[in-house]
Design a protein around this motif. Structure first.
Motif, PDB file in Angstrom:
ATOM      1  N   ASP A  52       0.855  -1.178   0.000  1.00 53.64           N
ATOM      2  CA  ASP A  52       0.000   0.000   0.000  1.00 53.64           C
ATOM      3  C   ASP A  52       0.899   1.238   0.000  1.00 53.64           C
ATOM      4  O   ASP A  52       1.970   1.244   0.620  1.00 53.64           O
ATOM      5  CB  ASP A  52      -0.874  -0.011   1.257  1.00 53.64           C
ATOM      6  CG  ASP A  52      -1.903   1.097   1.275  1.00 53.64           C
ATOM      7  OD1 ASP A  52      -1.974   1.872   0.296  1.00 53.64           O
ATOM      8  OD2 ASP A  52      -2.635   1.196   2.270  1.00 53.64           O
ATOM      9  N   LYS A 107      -6.723   0.882  -6.090  1.00 55.66           N
ATOM     10  CA  LYS A 107      -7.289  -0.232  -5.339  1.00 55.66           C
ATOM     11  C   LYS A 107      -8.657  -0.689  -5.828  1.00 55.66           C
ATOM     12  O   LYS A 107      -9.026  -1.851  -5.647  1.00 55.66           O
ATOM     13  CB  LYS A 107      -7.361   0.128  -3.850  1.00 55.66           C
ATOM     14  CG  LYS A 107      -6.003   0.157  -3.181  1.00 55.66           C
ATOM     15  CD  LYS A 107      -6.158   0.367  -1.685  1.00 55.66           C
ATOM     16  CE  LYS A 107      -4.807   0.321  -0.997  1.00 55.66           C
ATOM     17  NZ  LYS A 107      -4.953   0.538   0.460  1.00 55.66           N
ATOM     18  N   ARG A 234      -8.540   2.765  -2.792  1.00 55.65           N
ATOM     19  CA  ARG A 234      -8.811   2.617  -1.388  1.00 55.65           C
ATOM     20  C   ARG A 234      -9.736   3.699  -0.954  1.00 55.65           C
ATOM     21  O   ARG A 234      -9.545   4.827  -1.300  1.00 55.65           O
ATOM     22  CB  ARG A 234      -7.508   2.676  -0.657  1.00 55.65           C
ATOM     23  CG  ARG A 234      -7.675   2.675   0.830  1.00 55.65           C
ATOM     24  CD  ARG A 234      -6.302   2.693   1.406  1.00 55.65           C
ATOM     25  NE  ARG A 234      -6.408   2.852   2.814  1.00 55.65           N
ATOM     26  CZ  ARG A 234      -5.494   2.525   3.637  1.00 55.65           C
ATOM     27  NH1 ARG A 234      -4.410   1.972   3.203  1.00 55.65           N
ATOM     28  NH2 ARG A 234      -5.628   2.704   4.907  1.00 55.65           N
TER      29      ARG A 234
END
Length: 234
Positions: A52, A107, A234
């Motif tokens: 990440d 993401k 995300r």
């Protein structure tokens, strides 16, 4: 493939573990932060690391700094960086760093399981796979580089698809032209951009984006509604 995951979201982390395990990969470690990343890589010898961009404790650039450190320590280790949204500076830093295969995906692409697993396989196999949104933003900056003005609209479209990690065959399919035409456009655009032609897809993508990271007009790409072959947020 042996894969190490470094992701602070427990939900996404466990979801990736399950997805990769079910797909025949082996997750050698799943870390919530980068504190022991280097040591864990040494202990588990992964063939691909998924990280990440934003990790504890500050959730700013820990992940990208960890990726760059791994790039320096283990340049042959393929990396896949996942980000909530496009971080142009971070993408440029990774692209400019020398090393093995690289992926930079948003993401939300993880939701498209088939494309995500395909990206995993391609990165593990040595390809560079960049999210279409990353490519679009890097190439849409206003440029002072006259080289981009040398390209035709078709050559700009081909360059954009090259930067997404597409093969000549995939480019031909997306643009509804022959592979022979794609090869001619590739040869022409690299000559116009003063880039050495290279048959390695990884190196040609890195070279193109390294030269263009400070700008470029957004290519007029018409994919006819076809879904990109890369992509996670995300």
């Amino acid at each position: 493939m042996r894969i190490l995951i470094c992701e602070d979201s427990a939900l996404l982390r466990e979801g990736l573990v399950r997805l990769l395990d079910d797909s025949g990969h082996t997750v050698v470690a799943a870390l919530p932060d980068a504190a022991r990343l280097s040591e864990t890589v040494a202990e588990t010898s992964p063939e691909l690391c998924i990280l990440d961009v934003r990790l504890p404790p500050t959730w700013t650039d820990e992940g990208i700094r960890a990726a760059l450190a791994l790039r320096a320590e283990r340049p042959d280790l393929p990396l896949l960086v996942l980000s909530q949204y496009v971080e142009e500076r971070y993408a440029s830093e990774l692209i400019s760093a020398k090393g093995a295969a690289l992926g930079y995906l948003l993401k939300d692409r993880v939701a498209d399981i088939a494309d995500f697993l395909d990206a995993i396989a391609r990165i593990g196999g040595g390809a560079t796979v960049l999210d279409p949104e990353v490519v679009a933003q890097l190439l849409s900056r206003r440029t002072r580089d006259e080289r981009m003005l040398r390209l035709t609209d078709r050559e700009s479209s081909v360059l954009s698809l090259i930067a997404e990690g597409r093969s000549n065959q995939a480019i031909a399919k997306a643009l509804f032209i022959s592979e022979g035409s794609v090869e001619k456009h590739v040869t022409s655009l690299f000559q116009k951009l003063d880039l050495e032609q290279d048959e390695s897809g990884n190196r040609r993508v890195l070279a193109a984006l390294a030269h263009l990271e400070h700008g470029g007009t957004r290519p007029q790409t018409d994919l006819g509604g076809a879904a990109p072959q890369t992509g996670a947020s995300r």
